[in-house]
Write a protein that holds these residues in place. Structure first.
Motif, PDB file in Angstrom:
ATOM      1  N   THR A 406     -14.930   6.654 -22.805  1.00  0.00           N
ATOM      2  CA  THR A 406     -15.085   7.166 -21.313  1.00  0.00           C
ATOM      3  C   THR A 406     -16.114   7.346 -20.336  1.00  0.00           C
ATOM      4  OG1 THR A 406     -16.316   9.392 -22.885  1.00  0.00           O
ATOM      5  CG2 THR A 406     -13.701   9.076 -22.650  1.00  0.00           C
ATOM      6  N   LEU A 407     -15.967   7.168 -19.524  1.00  0.00           N
ATOM      7  CA  LEU A 407     -16.891   6.676 -18.135  1.00  0.00           C
ATOM      8  C   LEU A 407     -17.192   8.563 -17.473  1.00  0.00           C
ATOM      9  CD1 LEU A 407     -17.466   4.245 -15.612  1.00  0.00           C
ATOM     10  CD2 LEU A 407     -17.090   6.902 -14.927  1.00  0.00           C
ATOM     11  N   GLU A 408     -18.224   8.621 -17.449  1.00  0.00           N
ATOM     12  CA  GLU A 408     -17.361  10.623 -16.220  1.00  0.00           C
ATOM     13  C   GLU A 408     -19.227  10.860 -15.301  1.00  0.00           C
ATOM     14  OE1 GLU A 408     -16.388  14.254 -18.375  1.00  0.00           O
ATOM     15  OE2 GLU A 408     -17.136  13.347 -20.075  1.00  0.00           O
ATOM     16  N   GLY A 409     -18.755  11.272 -14.726  1.00  0.00           N
ATOM     17  CA  GLY A 409     -19.872  11.366 -13.504  1.00  0.00           C
ATOM     18  C   GLY A 409     -19.599  11.683 -12.307  1.00  0.00           C
ATOM     19  N   THR A 410     -20.851  11.709 -11.126  1.00  0.00           N
ATOM     20  CA  THR A 410     -20.017  12.017  -9.757  1.00  0.00           C
ATOM     21  C   THR A 410     -20.794  10.466  -8.965  1.00  0.00           C
ATOM     22  OG1 THR A 410     -22.506  13.041  -9.643  1.00  0.00           O
ATOM     23  CG2 THR A 410     -20.152  14.048 -10.031  1.00  0.00           C
ATOM     24  N   VAL A 411     -19.559  10.560  -7.774  1.00  0.00           N
ATOM     25  CA  VAL A 411     -20.782   9.388  -7.269  1.00  0.00           C
ATOM     26  C   VAL A 411     -21.046   9.790  -6.480  1.00  0.00           C
ATOM     27  CG1 VAL A 411     -20.528   6.990  -6.115  1.00  0.00           C
ATOM     28  CG2 VAL A 411     -19.048   7.493  -8.338  1.00  0.00           C
ATOM     29  N   HIS A 412     -22.357   9.699  -5.018  1.00  0.00           N
ATOM     30  CA  HIS A 412     -22.385  10.015  -3.685  1.00  0.00           C
ATOM     31  C   HIS A 412     -22.483   9.469  -2.498  1.00  0.00           C
ATOM     32  CE1 HIS A 412     -24.636  14.256  -5.445  1.00  0.00           C
ATOM     33  NE2 HIS A 412     -24.582  13.700  -6.900  1.00  0.00           N
ATOM     34  N   PHE A 413     -21.936   9.586  -2.099  1.00  0.00           N
ATOM     35  CA  PHE A 413     -21.907   8.724  -0.523  1.00  0.00           C
ATOM     36  C   PHE A 413     -23.141   9.326   0.034  1.00  0.00           C
ATOM     37  CE2 PHE A 413     -18.082   8.221  -3.274  1.00  0.00           C
ATOM     38  CZ  PHE A 413     -18.313   7.455  -3.142  1.00  0.00           C
ATOM     39  N   SER A 414     -23.769   9.117  -0.143  1.00  0.00           N
ATOM     40  CA  SER A 414     -24.437  10.218   1.299  1.00  0.00           C
ATOM     41  C   SER A 414     -25.164   8.777   2.236  1.00  0.00           C
ATOM     42  CB  SER A 414     -26.040  10.423   0.557  1.00  0.00           C
ATOM     43  OG  SER A 414     -26.447   9.105  -0.351  1.00  0.00           O
TER      44      SER A 414
END
Lengths: 492, 931
Positions: A406-414
């Motif tokens: 599994t791969l899980e998390g958040t990606v920010h496009f700041s």
């Protein structure tokens, strides 16, 4: 059954095209003239050919949004042949110019039309067309090689060799053979011994030296997984058997047999190399466009042939397998300026858990550049390429014991700089693309047993067989967004 | 640079553009140079192969006549026989070149001796199978000889028809890889011989047998076939032999050919199969089942040419070879291959074409048009549905095929299928909407066109498309030209223009409803384009368009800005509005608009134009108005001179035509016969400053432009046959176009008038050569006739011959003879010692008749004489050629011949000098009589 002229044109971005090689066949032209009579259209000089060709292929004036001669919607580019308009719209045309494009190279030839020119005859009624096509495809292999992108100096030396190649394969505009693929130098070859046995034209001599037969089976698996009830997942497999036979004799007989496991689904759309001497009708019956028939012939598939000297593709097939090797789920959720990512990949139990490599690429389009990436993976490593807005999940050689990662998390496009764009992947339309290779495995279960390879030759050869599974266009689409339809089969 | 590099460059230049290359030299001299170098023992094979390639590819350019062809073939033949055994590749190339020259210059067709000899030599070569003498290396020579013979038989069908037994034996004996060449040669000969026999009535068994047993000479005259004979699939009726002939022998030959076909390369196999199919089709005694044993192998083949040959078989024999089951199977294979992941795009496109033209056993229609075989059902074709992942050609091809499938399908199934295709179109448009690349935009509009061509009568769908397109247009006004193009083409291809009109009406509405902010200068130009097109539709009311234009002009700063392009685009809309049938109802509004522009717009040209339109509108009835406007339209594609017209629409048809075009020659330029220039010997004798002459001469070239021009004088006259209309023409502007790059651009020449019965005005054309070669100029004239109309017409080309570029030695006037001689001697010595680099000397001899030499010199060299020592029978002549070339001649008369020693500082001029001297000395005797 001849061609009037042949061109190799290169076009670098932003520059005008250049004729790298050209050849005209005046005796064919002589015939063309008398066949077409008053409707004869002469071939223009080489200096104007690139512009005409590039216009038809839509490759001129890249900076202009709309050019009528290039973009006209009624000009249908849906045939392997284009027409060159010599005097602009409404003027004389040169037809049918067959083209093959690879990278910056455009190969083109003009087959002779052995038919009344008006009304324009259908392409399949002209004998020269398939010959021209075969010649162009052969030239493509000769010039570009298996990699498809030769270095400039390599290309230049191959272009320089073209006149002598054409002397053999197409001396007077009539294709006799296809050029040898680049880099195929047959090993120890001795001249034919003469005698009663006739030497095939596709075999320059006979093999001398140790006898070795290698048979390599490669299967490629394609998949489009949507994770939705409204859109059916699809996957399929296609395979090819590459052979290299170093066996003595003018016409040695070899039999390669493909076998399927018990209750394996039959091989479909089998295409064989012209050196295969005979085929059993049952081999060809299964066809992917038919409904699946479980009672169909399912092997063993015997291919008796007399091999050429070089490496060749003995046969190819397609197959419907019951499950995809890796089943994935991809969920994206948009929250303010970041995306929540959730990926699950499951390796099917029938697939050997031993990869040469297995990578999952997760690109993000039409977003600003990535800022912080807070993503955890249960197995393997994660590589982040911020300038490409790309996550690469390197799963490595093995899935964990549970066969699930599994791969899980958040990606920010700041960032404020815009990242890569793609007109297809807007909003939540996004995909993961898998790249993997599993040695010594086929999904269809198809295999070539070393002992089943029969060679009728004086010396007993060493026999090498290999097989592998490679991914090709393996996509898992985000199930929370729209995904494009990829096949008509699932709709009807 | 080595000689080889030089040749490499020249030959590349020639192959790239023979016409441009030959502008700098003559074909004869180039051919002579080529042949000369080919005979040079020192030149290596590589260079010679390069040289031969010119003759190989362009024999008709280098050998414009049969006689030159024959001479060239002879020359090549001698090159061939002098080429050493080991130069295999060169020999093969020379063989091909000879064959090309002989066929293309009609030496073969007219049965010349050279052709006959060449044919004999080729036949001897293929009979000489004793290669082992020289090892296997000689094999390519025989292979090439077979190819040459095969080409000659193709171009002169039947030539080998009496040699079949010999060919058969050769084929049988051959066991090397050359077997293929012999096999193909024999099969072609066999097919042509049978085809000839089908022209004959009541063929007897004996005659039939004698074909196979023929072992005589070449059949030069026996009823040969037309070269233009078509393959049998192109014929309405297949020519057939008489029934009941004994075919036993032929049958066994056919079987053995088929059995061995496996030894041929796939491409050659397919050629062989096609020939054999034609034979079987022509001989009633042979059954198509002969091919049965090959079918399975062919059905499974991955080779495109073999598959194509199988379809040819299917087309020719239909149900006499293919059962319904076979047919069904073959079609399924085709559908499978048309989407096979391992085949390449062009192959798959070709297979899709094959599906569209599949030769069914029982075709419903046999026209050449695309019509779907009845066996292709929606289910069968499902895998060929287009998707957004396809490349554009594949996608369009699939879409077209599937449109045909669903057009034919049963109702329930069709709806579903059409729905799918419609969704596909929407998916494409979505990509366009998301700023897809130009290529995607173009492909999507092509897809739209295909879809609408098939389903435009399905109102619900086609209206949904209009909504979608307008919606997109409101965001992407750059799609304007694509939308206009689509509307135009749909209107053009369908009899019913409803859809296009609807689309245009909606687009008009869409523009009306746009918030003013969106009408920026950039978008406005797109909108104006759309409105201009909308204004052409009589069924669409135009009131809103006029209001919008007025509104925009009043409420923005456009008028103050006075941008000419915008103004012109607005006027272009107005122009179409003037022609609109409902103009009566819009009269006041349009008049207001035009008046507003003519007063407020800050550009004089736009103001004038608007005022002109206003005047037209307010003074002419609609019928007259459209008459005036329509009249401007016709007249074809003449070069428009009105700037507003050119700028309004850079591509496409422009309305305002002010220059008419005539294809006839109205005027012509006639060279003024120069009176012999004053003899130089009359110049004043002045001694003293002799030493400085050379410096003076060379110093002159410091002045820019010195001696760089040649002035040619012509009379501008009427061409012989012209209309009365053109008897008096005024304000003529002559425009010159160069055909090569050897000269600087020639400026236009203006002439006030030319009257047919008046004295022709003299025109001086100033040529500024970069290279002083002969050339030819395209001349066109623009002029006005008495009725005030302007015309454009071509004049006959003006050719400038080599001697026309000659100038006398440019020394200051009154230079003494000694002075000239000094300069002459200096240049002579310099060039003779090879300075500058391009210098060369040469010699030309001829035999003048009696006193003709002196006359010759008087006629041709008078103005260029440096010394004239008639008593000693020697002359010195100097031609100066701009920009700075010299040709020096020393002419002496020996006992039996005149010798012309030539020196020049540019060796590239030698061929021209040579042909010039040849030319004037050929006419030697006639000069005598004239003089």
């Amino acid at each position: 059954m001849s061609i009037r002229a042949l061109w190799v044109v290169s076009h670098e971005k932003g520059k005008s095209g250049k004729v790298r090689f050209s050849r005209r066949f005046p005796t064919v032209e002589f015939r063309a003239k008398s066949l077409a009579g008053t409707q004869y259209v002469a071939i223009p000089e080489d200096r104007v050919i690139p512009q005409l060709l590039l216009t038809e292929l839509g490759l001129v004036d890249a900076d202009k949004p709309y050019v009528e001669v290039r973009d006209d919607c009624a000009r249908q580019h849906r045939s392997p042949a284009v027409e060159l308009r010599l005097d602009g719209p409404g003027g004389r045309t040169l037809w049918p110019v067959l083209t093959v494009t690879q990278g910056v190279l455009i190969l083109a030839c003009l087959p002779l039309v052995e038919a009344p020119p008006e009304p324009r005859p259908p392409l399949p009624s002209l004998a020269s067309v398939s010959k021209g096509l075969a010649l162009l495809l052969g030239l493509q292999d000769f010039l570009c090689g298996p990699g498809g992108k030769p270095e400039p100096d390599v290309l230049a030396s191959r272009l320089a060799a073209l006149p002598s190649v054409l002397l053999q394969v197409c001396p007077l505009g009539r294709p006799l053979d296809t050029p040898p693929p680049a880099g195929s130098v047959p090993a120890a070859v001795a001249p034919s011994p003469g005698g009663a046995q006739k030497q095939p034209a596709w075999k320059a001599g006979v093999h001398r030296g140790r006898a070795v037969v290698s048979v390599a089976l490669t299967e490629k698996v394609r998949s489009m997984q949507y994770g939705k009830s409204s859109q059916q997942d699809i996957w399929d497999v296609y395979g090819m058997v590459m052979c290299k036979c170093e066996v003595e004799g003018v016409l040695p007989n070899v039999i390669v047999t493909l076998t399927l496991p018990h209750n394996g689904s039959p091989l479909q759309d089998i295409l064989v190399h012209p050196c295969v001497t005979s085929l059993d009708a049952s081999l060809l019956t299964a066809c992917s466009v038919d409904e699946n028939d479980s009672s169909a012939f399912s092997g063993p598939y015997k291919f008796p042939f007399s091999p050429p000297l070089e490496l060749f593709r003995l046969c190819s097939y397609t197959s419907q397998v019951p499950v995809p090797p890796i089943l994935g789920s991809f969920k994206l959720k948009a929250e303010e300026n970041h995306l929540k990512v959730n990926v699950i990949l499951k390796l099917h139990e029938s697939v050997k858990n031993s990869f040469e490599y297995c990578d999952a690429h997760i690109p993000f389009f039409n977003q600003n550049l990535m800022g912080s990436v807070e993503v955890k993976v249960s197995s393997g490593q994660l590589e982040v390429s911020k300038e490409k807005n790309l996550l690469v999940w390197v799963l490595g050689q093995k899935f964990p014991k549970s066969r699930e990662a599994t791969l899980e998390g958040t990606v920010h496009f700041s960032g404020t700089v815009a990242g890569p764009t793609d007109p297809l992947c807007t909003g939540l339309t996004a995909y993961i693309k898998l790249y993997f290779r599993v040695p010594d495995l086929t999904l269809s279960g198809c295999c070539v047993d070393q002992h089943s390879v029969q060679v009728y030759s004086s010396a007993k050869p060493r026999i090498v067989t290999t097989r592998e599974l490679v991914s090709s266009e393996y996509y898992i689409w985000n199930s929370t967004g729209d995904a494009p339809v990829s096949s008509g089969l699932t709709v009807l | 640079m080595t000689i080889a590099d030089l040749w490499d460059q020249r030959i590349s230049a020639f192959l790239l553009s023979p016409s441009q290359f030959l502008a700098t030299t003559t074909t004869e001299s180039f051919l002579a140079e080529l042949l000369h170098e080919l005979r040079n023992d020192k030149a290596n094979d590589h260079l010679k192969i390069l040289l031969v390639s010119v003759l190989l590819e362009h024999p008709t350019i280098l050998c414009p006549s049969a006689s030159v062809g024959e001479e060239t073939a002879l020359e090549l033949l001698s090159v061939f026989s002098h080429t050493p055994q080991k130069s295999i590749v060169l020999k093969c190339n020379v063989m091909l070149a000879i064959t090309n020259v002989i066929i293309c210059t009609s030496c073969l067709a007219t049965h010349t001796k050279t052709a006959e000899d060449w044919l004999d030599l080729l036949f001897q070569t293929i009979q000489d199978t004793n290669d082992y003498r020289c090892g296997l290396s000689q094999q390519p020579i025989r292979a090439t000889a077979c190819d040459c013979l095969r080409e000659m038989e193709t171009c002169s069908p039947g030539l080998l028809s009496q040699k079949l037994e010999a060919l058969y034996l050769l084929k049988q004996q051959e066991t090397t890889v050359l077997h293929q060449s012999y096999c193909l040669l024999y099969t072609l000969g066999l097919k042509n011989a049978i085809r000839i026999l089908t022209n004959q009535k009541d063929v007897t068994d004996l005659e039939f047998k004698s074909i196979l047993g023929g072992n005589e000479g070449f059949a030069w005259k026996s009823n040969q076939l037309e070269l233009t004979s078509l393959p049998i699939n192109m014929l309405v009726q297949v020519p057939r032999l008489t029934q009941g002939l004994d075919c036993k022998e032929l049958k066994s030959i056919m079987s053995s050919l088929l059995e061995e076909s496996y030894l041929l390369t796939p491409i050659s196999q397919s050629a062989l199969l096609r020939e054999l199919v034609e034979v079987v089709a022509m001989v009633p005694g042979l059954s198509p089942t002969l091919f049965k044993s090959q079918l399975l192998r062919l059905f499974g083949t991955a080779d495109v040419s073999l598959m194509h040959a199988t379809l040819f078989m299917k087309d020719t024999f239909t149900d006499s070879l293919f059962t319904a089951e076979d047919e069904n199977f073959l079609l399924k294979r085709l559908v499978g291959t048309a989407q096979h992941p391992l085949l390449r795009i062009p192959e798959k496109l070709f297979y899709m074409e094959c599906i569209l033209h599949f030769p069914e056993n029982r075709p419903i229609s046999s026209s050449g048009e695309e019509s779907l075989p009845v066996l292709v059902t929606p289910r069968l074709a499902a895998s060929l549905h287009p998707t957004v992942f396809n490349d554009s050609a594949t996608m369009l091809c699939r879409l077209n095929l599937l449109c045909l499938v669903h057009l034919e399908a049963d109702e329930g199934e069709a709806d579903k299928g059409i729905g799918f295709l419609f969704n596909h179109i929407l998916a494409l448009l979505k990509i366009v909407d998301n700023d897809g690349s130009r290529e995607v935009v173009v492909t999507s509009f092509r897809a739209l066109f295909i879809f609408l061509m098939h389903f435009n009568d399905m109102e619900e769908l086609s209206e949904k498309l209009i909504d979608k397109l307008c919606d997109m247009y409101s965001r992407h006004s750059r799609l304007a030209p694509n939308l206009i193009g689509l509307a135009d083409h749909i209107q053009e291809h369908l009899d019913d223009p409803v859809w296009s009109v609807k689309l245009l009406r909606e687009l008009q509405k869409c523009i009306m409803e746009m918030p003013p902010l969106q009408l920026t200068i950039h978008n406005l130009s797109w909108h104006l384009k759309v409105l201009k097109r909308v204004a052409k539709e009589g069924q669409i009311t135009q009131r809103n368009t006029i209001y919008l234009l007025l509104n925009v002009l009043i409420n923005s700063n456009l008028c103050e800005r006075g941008n000419w392009q915008v103004g012109n685009a607005v006027l272009a809309v107005c122009r179409n509005l003037l022609e609109h049938p409902s103009i009566d109802q819009l009269f006041i509004e349009l008049a207001d608009l035009l008046q507003y522009i003519s007063i407020q717009y800050d550009d004089t040209d736009i103001k004038d134009h608007a005022r002109f339109y206003y005047t037209l509108l307010t003074n002419l009835s609609w019928e007259k108005l459209t008459g005036v406007l329509a009249k401007e339209l016709d007249g074809g594609r003449a070069k428009e001179r009105s700037h507003s017209a050119i700028m309004a629409e850079s591509e496409g048809i422009v309305s305002n035509l002010t220059v008419h075009k005539t294809n006839r020659h109205v005027l012509q330029l006639i060279k003024v016969q120069e009176k012999a220039t004053q003899s130089s010997s009359e110049s004043v004798e002045a001694t003293g400053e002799v030493r400085n002459c050379l410096e003076v001469y060379q110093g002159q070239f410091q002045t820019p432009g010195f001696g760089s021009e040649v002035t040619l004088r012509y009379n501008l006259t009427h061409a012989k046959e012209t209309d009365l209309l053109f008897d008096k023409v005024f304000t003529i502007c002559l425009h010159f176009e160069l055909k090569d790059s050897n000269y600087a651009k020639v400026s236009d020449i203006h002439v006030p008038c030319v009257f047919r019965d008046g004295k022709p005005p003299e025109v001086k054309v100033k040529l500024k050569p970069f290279q002083p070669y002969p050339t030819s100029l395209c001349v066109s004239a623009m002029f006005t006739t008495q009725d005030g109309r302007s015309w454009h017409s071509r004049l006959p080309d003006v050719s400038v011959s080599f001697p026309e570029i000659f100038l006398p030695l440019p020394l200051p006037p009154n230079s003494s003879c000694e002075c000239k001689e000094q300069v002459f001697e200096h240049i002579w010595e310099a060039t003779a010692s090879g300075n500058p680099d391009k210098s060369a000397i040469s010699l030309f001899c001829f035999k003048p008749e009696d006193e003709s030499l002196a006359d010759l010199i008087k006629t041709h060299f008078q103005g260029y004489l440096i010394t004239d020592q008639q008593s000693e029978r020697s002359w010195k002549v100097l031609f100066f050629l701009p920009p700075k070339c010299h040709i020096l001649l020393k002419i002496t008369q020996a006992e039996d011949a005149a010798r012309v020693s030539i020196a020049t500082d540019n060796w590239e001029l030698l061929p021209f000098v040579n042909s010039y001297l040849q030319n004037i000395t050929d006419n030697c005797s006639s000069t005598v009589t004239d003089g």
